[in-house]
Design a protein around this motif. Structure first.
Motif, PDB file in Angstrom:
ATOM      1  N   ARG A  45       0.877  -1.180   0.000  1.00 45.51           N
ATOM      2  CA  ARG A  45       0.000   0.000   0.000  1.00 45.51           C
ATOM      3  C   ARG A  45       0.910   1.224   0.000  1.00 45.51           C
ATOM      4  O   ARG A  45       2.090   1.125   0.334  1.00 45.51           O
ATOM      5  CB  ARG A  45      -0.930  -0.006   1.205  1.00 45.51           C
ATOM      6  CG  ARG A  45      -0.244   0.130   2.540  1.00 45.51           C
ATOM      7  CD  ARG A  45      -1.269   0.075   3.660  1.00 45.51           C
ATOM      8  NE  ARG A  45      -0.633   0.243   4.958  1.00 45.51           N
ATOM      9  CZ  ARG A  45      -1.262   0.106   6.091  1.00 45.51           C
ATOM     10  NH1 ARG A  45      -2.545  -0.206   6.087  1.00 45.51           N
ATOM     11  NH2 ARG A  45      -0.639   0.283   7.236  1.00 45.51           N
ATOM     12  N   PRO A  46       0.399   2.397  -0.369  1.00 49.94           N
ATOM     13  CA  PRO A  46       1.262   3.575  -0.427  1.00 49.94           C
ATOM     14  C   PRO A  46       1.858   3.878   0.948  1.00 49.94           C
ATOM     15  O   PRO A  46       1.132   3.897   1.934  1.00 49.94           O
ATOM     16  CB  PRO A  46       0.326   4.701  -0.856  1.00 49.94           C
ATOM     17  CG  PRO A  46      -0.912   4.059  -1.342  1.00 49.94           C
ATOM     18  CD  PRO A  46      -0.983   2.696  -0.734  1.00 49.94           C
ATOM     19  N   PRO A  47       3.163   4.107   1.021  1.00 53.45           N
ATOM     20  CA  PRO A  47       3.781   4.445   2.300  1.00 53.45           C
ATOM     21  C   PRO A  47       3.335   5.808   2.821  1.00 53.45           C
ATOM     22  O   PRO A  47       3.306   6.039   4.009  1.00 53.45           O
ATOM     23  CB  PRO A  47       5.275   4.462   2.010  1.00 53.45           C
ATOM     24  CG  PRO A  47       5.452   3.916   0.654  1.00 53.45           C
ATOM     25  CD  PRO A  47       4.139   3.955  -0.045  1.00 53.45           C
ATOM     26  N   VAL A  48       2.980   6.712   1.903  1.00 47.49           N
ATOM     27  CA  VAL A  48       2.549   8.056   2.278  1.00 47.49           C
ATOM     28  C   VAL A  48       1.363   8.464   1.390  1.00 47.49           C
ATOM     29  O   VAL A  48       1.429   8.337   0.171  1.00 47.49           O
ATOM     30  CB  VAL A  48       3.682   9.091   2.107  1.00 47.49           C
ATOM     31  CG1 VAL A  48       3.195  10.501   2.451  1.00 47.49           C
ATOM     32  CG2 VAL A  48       4.894   8.731   2.948  1.00 47.49           C
ATOM     33  N   VAL A  49       0.309   8.936   2.042  1.00 44.54           N
ATOM     34  CA  VAL A  49      -0.813   9.577   1.362  1.00 44.54           C
ATOM     35  C   VAL A  49      -0.964  10.923   2.051  1.00 44.54           C
ATOM     36  O   VAL A  49      -1.125  10.983   3.275  1.00 44.54           O
ATOM     37  CB  VAL A  49      -2.119   8.762   1.486  1.00 44.54           C
ATOM     38  CG1 VAL A  49      -3.278   9.511   0.853  1.00 44.54           C
ATOM     39  CG2 VAL A  49      -1.957   7.377   0.866  1.00 44.54           C
ATOM     40  N   SER A  50      -0.875  12.004   1.281  1.00 44.66           N
ATOM     41  CA  SER A  50      -0.846  13.326   1.874  1.00 44.66           C
ATOM     42  C   SER A  50      -1.838  14.244   1.159  1.00 44.66           C
ATOM     43  O   SER A  50      -1.898  14.244  -0.067  1.00 44.66           O
ATOM     44  CB  SER A  50       0.585  13.866   1.754  1.00 44.66           C
ATOM     45  OG  SER A  50       0.731  15.064   2.443  1.00 44.66           O
ATOM     46  N   LEU A  51      -2.608  14.991   1.921  1.00 46.10           N
ATOM     47  CA  LEU A  51      -3.577  15.923   1.360  1.00 46.10           C
ATOM     48  C   LEU A  51      -3.120  17.342   1.639  1.00 46.10           C
ATOM     49  O   LEU A  51      -2.679  17.643   2.758  1.00 46.10           O
ATOM     50  CB  LEU A  51      -4.965  15.692   1.964  1.00 46.10           C
ATOM     51  CG  LEU A  51      -5.623  14.373   1.573  1.00 46.10           C
ATOM     52  CD1 LEU A  51      -5.238  13.277   2.536  1.00 46.10           C
ATOM     53  CD2 LEU A  51      -7.113  14.516   1.506  1.00 46.10           C
ATOM     54  N   HIS A  52      -3.240  18.196   0.640  1.00 46.87           N
ATOM     55  CA  HIS A  52      -2.757  19.572   0.743  1.00 46.87           C
ATOM     56  C   HIS A  52      -3.791  20.536   0.164  1.00 46.87           C
ATOM     57  O   HIS A  52      -4.488  20.194  -0.792  1.00 46.87           O
ATOM     58  CB  HIS A  52      -1.461  19.757  -0.051  1.00 46.87           C
ATOM     59  CG  HIS A  52      -0.383  18.800   0.344  1.00 46.87           C
ATOM     60  ND1 HIS A  52       0.506  19.058   1.355  1.00 46.87           N
ATOM     61  CD2 HIS A  52      -0.070  17.574  -0.123  1.00 46.87           C
ATOM     62  CE1 HIS A  52       1.319  18.033   1.495  1.00 46.87           C
ATOM     63  NE2 HIS A  52       0.994  17.122   0.601  1.00 46.87           N
ATOM     64  N   SER A  53      -3.816  21.738   0.725  1.00 44.32           N
ATOM     65  CA  SER A  53      -4.609  22.815   0.153  1.00 44.32           C
ATOM     66  C   SER A  53      -3.956  24.136   0.556  1.00 44.32           C
ATOM     67  O   SER A  53      -3.484  24.279   1.688  1.00 44.32           O
ATOM     68  CB  SER A  53      -6.055  22.767   0.643  1.00 44.32           C
ATOM     69  OG  SER A  53      -6.826  23.743  -0.031  1.00 44.32           O
ATOM     70  N   ALA A  54      -3.928  25.063  -0.364  1.00 39.87           N
ATOM     71  CA  ALA A  54      -3.318  26.367  -0.113  1.00 39.87           C
ATOM     72  C   ALA A  54      -4.361  27.353   0.393  1.00 39.87           C
ATOM     73  O   ALA A  54      -5.560  27.165   0.209  1.00 39.87           O
ATOM     74  CB  ALA A  54      -2.681  26.890  -1.397  1.00 39.87           C
ATOM     75  N   GLY A  55      -3.864  28.396   1.042  1.00 43.03           N
ATOM     76  CA  GLY A  55      -4.739  29.465   1.503  1.00 43.03           C
ATOM     77  C   GLY A  55      -4.744  29.595   3.008  1.00 43.03           C
ATOM     78  O   GLY A  55      -3.996  28.913   3.707  1.00 43.03           O
ATOM     79  N   PRO A  56      -5.598  30.490   3.516  1.00 44.61           N
ATOM     80  CA  PRO A  56      -5.711  30.654   4.966  1.00 44.61           C
ATOM     81  C   PRO A  56      -6.053  29.311   5.626  1.00 44.61           C
ATOM     82  O   PRO A  56      -6.746  28.487   5.039  1.00 44.61           O
ATOM     83  CB  PRO A  56      -6.851  31.659   5.137  1.00 44.61           C
ATOM     84  CG  PRO A  56      -6.970  32.344   3.807  1.00 44.61           C
ATOM     85  CD  PRO A  56      -6.515  31.353   2.778  1.00 44.61           C
ATOM     86  N   ALA A  57      -5.591  29.105   6.847  1.00 40.75           N
ATOM     87  CA  ALA A  57      -5.718  27.818   7.521  1.00 40.75           C
ATOM     88  C   ALA A  57      -7.142  27.274   7.533  1.00 40.75           C
ATOM     89  O   ALA A  57      -7.371  26.110   7.206  1.00 40.75           O
ATOM     90  CB  ALA A  57      -5.194  27.928   8.949  1.00 40.75           C
ATOM     91  N   ASP A  58      -8.116  28.122   7.879  1.00 38.19           N
ATOM     92  CA  ASP A  58      -9.491  27.619   7.974  1.00 38.19           C
ATOM     93  C   ASP A  58     -10.041  27.210   6.612  1.00 38.19           C
ATOM     94  O   ASP A  58     -10.694  26.184   6.482  1.00 38.19           O
ATOM     95  CB  ASP A  58     -10.405  28.637   8.663  1.00 38.19           C
ATOM     96  CG  ASP A  58     -10.426  29.995   7.968  1.00 38.19           C
ATOM     97  OD1 ASP A  58      -9.483  30.312   7.204  1.00 38.19           O
ATOM     98  OD2 ASP A  58     -11.382  30.759   8.198  1.00 38.19           O
ATOM     99  N   VAL A  59      -9.729  27.979   5.598  1.00 33.82           N
ATOM    100  CA  VAL A  59     -10.200  27.675   4.244  1.00 33.82           C
ATOM    101  C   VAL A  59      -9.501  26.422   3.708  1.00 33.82           C
ATOM    102  O   VAL A  59     -10.155  25.517   3.172  1.00 33.82           O
ATOM    103  CB  VAL A  59      -9.964  28.874   3.292  1.00 33.82           C
ATOM    104  CG1 VAL A  59     -10.303  28.519   1.855  1.00 33.82           C
ATOM    105  CG2 VAL A  59     -10.757  30.081   3.758  1.00 33.82           C
ATOM    106  N   ALA A  60      -8.187  26.356   3.875  1.00 34.74           N
ATOM    107  CA  ALA A  60      -7.418  25.207   3.386  1.00 34.74           C
ATOM    108  C   ALA A  60      -7.857  23.926   4.086  1.00 34.74           C
ATOM    109  O   ALA A  60      -8.041  22.880   3.449  1.00 34.74           O
ATOM    110  CB  ALA A  60      -5.928  25.450   3.581  1.00 34.74           C
TER     111      ALA A  60
END
Length: 134
Positions: A45-60
């Motif tokens: 299985r994937p060793p790393v699965v990472s989710l990202h979003s840019a912008g202000p903390a609450d919005v991201a």
């Protein structure tokens, strides 16, 4: 759910409408403002699965929260609902950590930087080699 390889996770994300491309060791799949990074390799299985979003903390963080349940389902992360519930309780925090089954879950927020945003990374604790991108 049975573990699936990184290529199957990327295929599942593509089937779910994500636009996927390769960036070195990672496949990056984007849907709206959120992206899912999957570390490539021949692991069970994937060793790393990472989710990202840019912008202000609450919005991201809100953008990650929108895609998190489906991303975890596609990646066959067992106990995904525990992760989703925990993530929903992190509002206002800049870092947090959780262990669920064989996954180490880390949340971080970048605030006073040139590229603010939120990151949620799941690392497979069972992985013994080639578990991180160089």
């Amino acid at each position: 759910m049975a573990p699936i390889k990184a290529t199957a996770v990327v295929a599942g994300l593509s089937d779910a409408g994500y636009k996927c491309s390769s960036d070195g060791a990672y496949s990056i799949c984007t849907s709206g403002p959120a992206s899912v990074w999957v570390l490539s390799g021949s692991h069970p299985r994937p060793p790393v699965v990472s989710l990202h979003s840019a912008g202000p903390a609450d919005v991201a963080s809100a953008e990650i929260a929108k895609v998190l349940p489906k991303a975890l389902e596609i990646a066959h992360v067992n106990q995904g609902q525990k992760i989703v519930d925990w993530f929903g309780q992190q509002e206002g925090k800049t870092t947090a950590q959780l262990t669920v089954g064989d996954w180490l879950v880390e949340y971080s927020v970048e605030v006073d930087t040139e590229e603010p945003g939120a990151h949620l990374t799941l690392t497979d604790k069972l992985c013994k080699s080639n578990c991180q991108a160089e």
